[in-house]
Write an enzyme that holds these catalytic residues in place. Sequence first.
Site, PDB file in Angstrom:
ATOM      1  N   ASP A 106       0.875  -1.139   0.000  1.00  0.00           N
ATOM      2  CA  ASP A 106       0.000   0.000   0.000  1.00  0.00           C
ATOM      3  C   ASP A 106       0.929   1.210   0.000  1.00  0.00           C
ATOM      4  O   ASP A 106       2.056   1.126   0.461  1.00  0.00           O
ATOM      5  CB  ASP A 106      -0.812  -0.058   1.300  1.00  0.00           C
ATOM      6  CG  ASP A 106      -1.832   1.025   1.365  1.00  0.00           C
ATOM      7  OD1 ASP A 106      -2.317   1.429   0.307  1.00  0.00           O
ATOM      8  OD2 ASP A 106      -2.154   1.457   2.485  1.00  0.00           O
ATOM      9  N   ASP A 120      -1.116  -0.840   5.984  1.00  0.00           N
ATOM     10  CA  ASP A 120      -1.290  -0.293   7.319  1.00  0.00           C
ATOM     11  C   ASP A 120      -2.729  -0.050   7.669  1.00  0.00           C
ATOM     12  O   ASP A 120      -3.069   0.100   8.822  1.00  0.00           O
ATOM     13  CB  ASP A 120      -0.548   1.032   7.436  1.00  0.00           C
ATOM     14  CG  ASP A 120      -1.243   2.128   6.660  1.00  0.00           C
ATOM     15  OD1 ASP A 120      -1.790   1.804   5.592  1.00  0.00           O
ATOM     16  OD2 ASP A 120      -1.263   3.271   7.107  1.00  0.00           O
ATOM     17  N   ASP A 159      -6.632  -2.204   3.316  1.00  0.00           N
ATOM     18  CA  ASP A 159      -5.865  -3.319   2.773  1.00  0.00           C
ATOM     19  C   ASP A 159      -5.897  -4.552   3.659  1.00  0.00           C
ATOM     20  O   ASP A 159      -5.154  -5.483   3.441  1.00  0.00           O
ATOM     21  CB  ASP A 159      -4.414  -2.906   2.475  1.00  0.00           C
ATOM     22  CG  ASP A 159      -3.869  -1.975   3.518  1.00  0.00           C
ATOM     23  OD1 ASP A 159      -4.296  -2.113   4.659  1.00  0.00           O
ATOM     24  OD2 ASP A 159      -3.047  -1.114   3.174  1.00  0.00           O
TER      25      ASP A 159
END
Lengths: 350, 1111
Positions: free
Chosen positions: B441, B757, B761
């Site tokens: 990410d 984080d 995701d």
Amino acid sequence: MEMEGASSSGSGGAAQPTLLPSRRSKVFYRFTQQNLPACKPALTPTLVITIFLLAGITFVPVGIICLRASESVEEHVLRYDTECIPEDYRSNRVAYIKDDSISKKCTLNIKLRNQMKAPIYVYYELDNYYQNHRRYVKSRSDKQLLYGLQYKDISSCKPVESSNRLPVVPCGLIAWSLFNDTFTFDVKARKLNVNRKNISWKSDRDHKFGNDVYPFNFQNDTLIGGGKLNQSIPLSEQEDLIVWMRVAALPNFRKLYGVIEEDLDADELLTIHLSNNYNTYSFGGKKKLVLTTSNWLGGKNNFLGLSYIATGCCSILVAIIFALIHVKFPRPHRDASYLHWNRKSSATSR
Amino acid sequence: MLFTFYLDSSSSLHFDSPAPQLVGDLHYILLKSCINPVAKQKELLVGALEFLVECCKDQLAMKRFIYINDDSFQDSFCDNRISNRKYTILNFLPKNLLEQFSRFMNQYFLLIACLQLWPLITPVNPASTWGPLIFIFAVSATKEAWDDYNRYLSDKKANERKVWVVKEGTRIQIEAQDIHVGNIVWLRENDEIPCDLVLTGTSDPQGICFVETSALDGETDLKTRVIPSACIGLASEQLLKIKGVIECPNPDNDIRRFDSNMRLFPPFLDNDICPLTINNTLLQSCYLRNTEWACGVAVYTGNETKLGMSRGIAEPKLTAVDAMIDKLTGAIFLFQLVVVVVLGFAGNIWKDTEARKQWYVMYPSEGPWYELLIIPLRFELLCSIMIPISIKVSLDLVKSVYAKFIEWDEEMLDQDTNTPAHAANTAISEDLGQVEYILTDKTGTLTENRMVFRRCCISGISYGNENGDALKDAAFLHAISNNVPDVIRFLTVMTICNTVTPIKSTGGAMTYKALSQDEYALVNAASQLHMVLTSKSGNILKVNFRGADLQYEILDILEFTSDRKRMSVVVKDCQNEKIILLSKGADEAILPHASAEQYALLGLRTLCFGWRELDECEYVEWARMFKEANSTLTDREWKLAEVCQKLEHHLEILGVAAIEDRLQDGVPETIETLRKSGINFWMLTGDKQNTAIQIALSCNFISSEPRGQLLFLNGRTQDEVFRSLEMVLRTMKITSSEPKLVELLKSCDFRTLAIGDGGNDVRMIQQADIGVGISGREGLQAARAADYKFRFLKRLILVHGRYSYNRTAFLSQYSFYKSLLLCFIQILFSLFSGVSGSSLFNSVSLMAYNVFYTSIPVLTCFLDKDLSEKTVMQNPQILVYCQAGRLLNPSTFAGWFGRSAYHALVVFLVTMHAYSGEKSEMEEVSMVALSGCIWLQVLVVTLEMNSFTILQHVAIWGNFLAFYLINSLVSTIPRLGMYTIMFRLFRQPSYWITMILIFAVGMGPVLAIKYFRYTYKPNIINILQQNERSGGPIYAMVKGNLESQIKPVDSDLSSLSISQAKSRNPVHEPLLSDSPTATRRSVGPSAFDYFPATQSRFSSSSSYSRNLKNN
């Protein structure tokens, strides 16, 4: 984020905040950081060549010593199962051995080559005899051998566990198939004394075979296999049986028959009177009589000596080859450009 | 309504409080019947009713109605007793056994153990299998029981917690487990929420409260929860008496959705239906924060809460190594079957030809019907040790040590917060060493997620270009003080168009609570520019602009969705009563070709601001539709998006704001190192393409020279996503495809690691082979779903992953080696024992061999290091050996197989020749052979181990001594067959000579081959080892070489097409011993001819287009 810290890893593990005063916890701490002091032996050419060379240098002499020891053993092997069949039965050996009416007595001679020093061991050797067959090896009851009739659970002895509804002592195929050829020796028309005591392991006599267990219902009725036992002697003194019950691991084995406790001179003629009772004819087994001396390595067995010499020679050969390769293609250890994939990749990249 | 009553009387359904949805359906049917006047009224009615009944059944099955605070309403729902227990005392044994026996290995061992109970066929005492089996089962059962007991304790604690509940108009304290659906639960600050509640009141006059949801989704920032509109303004006394009905779906596990409706009964409010969303709920296990009190209606209780429902059995992640071991086990099993069939056949033939002649064996002439099976079954039992029973336990043990090492590692300890790394899944460390793809990410993972407003461009004028900070740009400040209308509007959007909650602290300073960091940055920047958001109470929002108070009434909030990529608010300007739509979003979303490229090129995140005045009628019309959409129970999300679309058009673009999100420390270095090690990075981001490119450039994702691969992908459809597998970098447009992407990669048998984080995701992390959660600024966000929470990816992969892989590879193959060694000896022996299935070794030896003698030394491989950490870090390329699985594959396994066959041959032949003739006594020979095996296995461990710490020395040599010690002890027991054997052997010189011979003949060739390979055909690892150990400098690979090192993976990738990907042999090319540049199997022609659509997209980033292939 301490990424930089990570890149210098492996070096600074020890220099960490120390809340660990004692030595023991320090060791544990280094363990947690996978940082225990470790020796990392490297396979350097010197080391490897030295190892092989040293191995070769020690193995060849040891091999020679073993070979000498084996050579020093005087051994006479006499195959008698073919000799001791009357001419008429040569074509039908099984009928001969099964016919009780025919005398099984047989006399053979051995001429000694060299002097044999006491003690001279008398072995009988059987070949193609599968004492290690599963059916055979399992068919015994160690408890019964020790406790006798008191011990009732002898199902492991199948198929020779009872006869006429009475248990057999000693039960099982092994005991039942006891070897029963006998040998006596004459030298110069004098009977040679063969000591048949203490031919078995002392530990077996003392702890494996009961001294108040007597043979019972053994080799009775239809179940007749090998040798019979004297009903009045306890199992712990039936040394032939004890020896026989130590099953052999291979189909070719020798078992101790007795010990001749006097020296025999060279060129002496040894007359052997034997009774050829045991049936090896039905399965094509061989029976041999072995007279041998013994030394620190055991009986005559060239295997160890020869293989030590061979291994030693191979080691030296390998050491020489490696040394030659090393001399011919010295590989500088600290040259990163040697990394062959570096060269390869620079050749392939366009 | 007539029909409603009719229905009531005709069926058993209860509608005394008609659910709004049902009424809606009825209207619909009536409407239909009217437009079809030809049909007979009665038929229509019957048809309509049948349809209705069906509907009702469906809906009743899907829904629950909750009567608030109604004690007479006896619900059928479960109480609030939480139970995480897997077992009860009664069902523990059967259930646990059943579970353990569902594994193939255990079934196999059980079958073997049962077969051994048949004395006719068992070669050894059944205890030799039952012992270890029971031991292993007991160990895992104990572990399960302990875990379950702990779960029970924590459940009990939670269940017996005291909570305040409203009963008959007063608050009383009861145990949490006695809460029933419909109860009103009263909570105070810092209370843990005992069940899922619908918020009805808080201490806050604005009707909001804050919850910490970290136990639920791992996000530690506080979330705002608001009371439903129907309950606004109720005093706490009224809340005690509140009555009403909540219609909500049956429990599910979606913690982001709660589509339901509430209607309060008179006297509280009219019949209006109030829609509820997840924002009106307090979910179980969250904490109430910063709010004095709050109360809510229990809607889901016990194990039916959102948390309870999502507490499914996590699908165990099977590592590549495990899969390989399973495969090898399968292969060994097949091999074993072949051996059994061949030997069984031979045994039966030998029996019929030879054994019948052997009178002393006394074969009966007629055997039982199963006679033919006996010998094969005996061999099956004899060979059953081929599959080592200890491997599972050994692996589990070392794996938990790996995980511990990760947690202990001080170099992965975050100095700031003192948080160590945490391995949530202990079983998958070695996968780290095999990672081939890292999906990351962007926000918060690569970057700090500390957003700062940097530049803006309003009506074509850019501010902040000179000094890189618009807040200090004199021109900008000047424009504000001059009240340039566009600038003011721009600031207004910055201030209002968000979901930020202002909190006035006691000192008078404003702090803001924001869900997203960019909103926070904008509001903060605006307040520095004198447009201060001062309060938000209910719908009224107050802004202080240079001393003047402005009031806005928020009419609607069109929340951010990843499909629309924007969020809007509709506000009424209380100064002039105008209704305006304020909108902000990713620039493409608001204005497809906004001129924000320059910001993007600087790697800034850009947000476009839009604005539109709405006329009254348009708004009223739209607001009705919006409300309707908001209260639907099905497809609410989709319907809302549609409605929002209707409003968000013809926006007047005010300008673009650029927000900086700094890269985290060390990100470029880490990525560079990992890329060198042949790992492919895919960055997933919703940013503008150019922003993504810049970020990618600055963190070494792609090099500035035109050789990186880049794909701009507007992944709206799955197909498109699928087509771009061969891309290294992608900019993803919708987060919802992230998990799909991971699935895709997984389906192609690449090892993927997902790192992220945030909430968006989590699914990606769960899907990937390895999930990594970063504890970034927002707290420990994805930690819940992640397998590792860490910030030191480089060290994790290169050091921990690599070592774990190497160690497991060695341990597993060695386990097979030692079992096979013994088994081969048994097979060889059976050839000399009339193929009857006798065992050379006795039961005690067999059992102890696997459990003690050979298991312990090799366990210390968890300390083995082939290279020092420093060397590994400097030469990340060597990771390719792990990625390609070169240390554990059929080829290396064949090596171990061959070694065990050779060693078995050596042991057997030497023993049988040295102990022939008069020495050929079974027990002695067996012990000689066993000692030979022990000598060889000790030396194999020694030879294969790369580094020796004190522990290894202790384990290896100690075990060696222990072998002799144990056997000496056993030899003192007269009852056993082994009595005196060991002492006998000790006294024989020939025993020791034989041992040394076995050792020399067994190890000599192994050593020679190893040395030869190591010196003259070395792989990189060997070279590095040589360099390291000779004390020379460790050469880092020169740069030119690095790239060619990456090449194999790339060229492999480029030729990989989806259709064939699945057929890619998961078993990597064996060893490739000398050349790491050798590529893996290339499948098919270039995939690019396939996908013109994908290719055309390249044009937009042609400067970065791929030419790696030709490199």
